[in-house]
Scaffold this motif. Sequence first.
Motif, PDB file in Angstrom:
ATOM      1  N   ALA A 404      63.384  41.898  73.445  1.00 12.49           N
ATOM      2  CA  ALA A 404      64.051  42.465  72.277  1.00 12.49           C
ATOM      3  C   ALA A 404      65.566  42.315  72.391  1.00 12.49           C
ATOM      4  O   ALA A 404      66.248  41.928  71.435  1.00 12.49           O
ATOM      5  N   SER A 407      66.698  38.861  71.735  1.00 10.69           N
ATOM      6  CA  SER A 407      66.731  38.565  70.296  1.00 10.69           C
ATOM      7  C   SER A 407      68.081  38.956  69.702  1.00 10.69           C
ATOM      8  O   SER A 407      68.654  38.208  68.896  1.00 10.69           O
ATOM      9  N   LEU A 546      66.731  47.146  66.463  1.00 12.42           N
ATOM     10  CA  LEU A 546      66.526  47.059  67.906  1.00 12.42           C
ATOM     11  C   LEU A 546      66.110  48.415  68.458  1.00 12.42           C
ATOM     12  O   LEU A 546      66.811  49.409  68.269  1.00 12.42           O
ATOM     13  N   SER A 568      60.197  40.332  68.000  1.00 13.20           N
ATOM     14  CA  SER A 568      60.066  40.037  69.425  1.00 13.20           C
ATOM     15  C   SER A 568      58.667  40.287  69.962  1.00 13.20           C
ATOM     16  O   SER A 568      58.346  39.868  71.079  1.00 13.20           O
ATOM     17  N   ARG A 584      60.297  49.080  72.170  1.00 13.37           N
ATOM     18  CA  ARG A 584      60.648  47.832  72.843  1.00 13.37           C
ATOM     19  C   ARG A 584      60.486  46.626  71.922  1.00 13.37           C
ATOM     20  O   ARG A 584      59.914  45.615  72.287  1.00 13.37           O
ATOM     21  N   MET A 585      61.036  46.770  70.743  1.00  7.39           N
ATOM     22  CA  MET A 585      60.857  45.761  69.696  1.00  7.39           C
ATOM     23  C   MET A 585      62.197  45.448  69.036  1.00  7.39           C
ATOM     24  O   MET A 585      63.038  46.340  68.842  1.00  7.39           O
ATOM     25  N   ALA A 586      62.392  44.187  68.692  1.00  2.00           N
ATOM     26  CA  ALA A 586      63.503  43.784  67.836  1.00  2.00           C
ATOM     27  C   ALA A 586      62.940  43.040  66.644  1.00  2.00           C
ATOM     28  O   ALA A 586      61.997  42.248  66.777  1.00  2.00           O
TER      29      ALA A 586
END
Length: 597
Positions: A404, A407, A546, A568, A584-586
């Motif tokens: 992430a 990214s 994010l 991501s 835990r993601m973008a």
Amino acid sequence: MSIPSYNKRFGAHLLGGKNTRFTLWAPDAERVDLEILSDGRLPMNKEQGGWFVLEAPCGAGTQYRYRIDDEISVADPASRSQVVGLHGPSMVVDPKTYQWQHPQWRGRPWHETVIYELHAGLLGGFHGVEAQLAELAELGVTAIELMPIGEFPGTRNWGYDGALPFAPESVYGSPDDLKHLIDTAHGHGLMVFLDVVYNHFGPDGNHLGRYAKAFFRHDEQTLWGDAIDFRHQEVRDFFIENALMWLQEYRFDGLRLDAVHAIGERGFLTELAQRVHAAVEPGRHVHLMLENEKNQTSLLEEGYVAQWNDDGHNVLHTLLTGEQQGYYADFHQGAAEKLALCLSEGLVFQGQIARQGQSEPCGEPSAHLPPSAFILFLQNHDQVGNRAFGERLVSLANADALRAATSLLLLSPMVPLLFMGEEWGTHRPFLYFTCHQSPELAEAVREGRRREFCRFEPFHDMSLCERIPDPNDEKTFTASQPDFQCCLDPKHGEWRALYHHLLGLRRREIIPRLPGTRALGADVLGKAAVVAHWRLGDSSLLRIELNLGDQAVALQEHHKHGRLLFASQDMEEFHEHQGKLPPRMARVYLVAPDEQR
């Protein structure tokens, strides 16, 4: 190709086929002799201002030293080549012998920049770096940045211990080998930047204090000893001529000035930028970058295109790892708010907050500058190599969170920098290494490094402190060499595929829209989550969501529009998080002008 002219006062310069002018600034010497290895000594003429000058009947390939007051023989401080290393003789070089294959190269505009920082020695010297260029260009890199290459002691060094800044490190190759590397990079469409050190000399091999004491000031100290005294025009000219040599004779596309916060005379930095830009041919792109812990953003309006964004790195690092020792303590508390400020305004420290251990505020306002004025990174030589064991982020952070953050790094409008091996997720460390021949100096470096880390709580266990690798041990160097074969491992291949894909998106979707970009602000979504917006040059809106935390966070309604450029993680795995940003993601969106509300 003719070499653009610039003042060449320092060092040895050919006047014709068989004559060379030798010039040394030695105001504290009574006598200087030129020692030509094949022909003995010739007395140099003493001129006003402490200059010693001699025109001698010798040409390229001549090996020489300067004999000071019949006491010591020293290398030329502006030596263009050291055939057998730092303590050997200097050699006269003809800068016109190399035949450039891409003489029409004019560089690339700054907004296209994607930097790959590397250490030439770990890759096998200039030829070894050259072997990696096609792969880096295919990955999506547009510029390589060499760590310092000025002649240093021994055969292994980061480069910041250099003592002869005009001489390319002889272990890496000849001056023409370096030119061939740069020429080949230009053929691949790659810019080449050089990290230069104008704030100190290394502890071994520098003799300026013996015959030119005015080079240093004893009333002002840096981490490396007496500060360089830039109040003297001769000192300023020495380093500015060095910068012009790299840019004009070697055709580097830009310079990164190391630790300018340790340069006491700001006027030197302004003068350097002015003289560089005045000397560069019209239509050629040359970029000057800074490392500056003082966050003096006004320099970015005085000829410098960008500075390394340590603030951005530090807050992302503490969010990814939870670390809060040392300077990370300044960023751990309220990390999401500080990340939002960084994405909105470029820097965190802008004069309003004092860092730990400092009595004065740090920094100047940065919100008025474009995002491209800041070079963002998750790893670099300092942030990896100045860890006790040189660990990479892939060994410290959750893999999904790191994807992430990557990214954000590669798709935000800031200029991204990668550190060698990062793109394939290497677990090989990058350690601090030296090759000092003096046992006393080697011991001092080893023990000094261990004392430095023993101040931190994890190293209060002395047995752990004693495990810190010895910088002077050759094994420390070999342990840091890249493991190219690991790219064949599927897990490492996934990391490289991620970088390749993101840099392809940057090339197609972001870079063409970057000129004229401005930040529109960032919102905090949670303890480790933000959403940031930028107005791109074509009036599109770039939005990056994010979340580096382990809990989903809510999104507002107006955050749900636009074309998804990248996520991501697989979106289908998070169908239960409707209206939320998963942990835990973008996610990166591009909103066209007609979609905006």
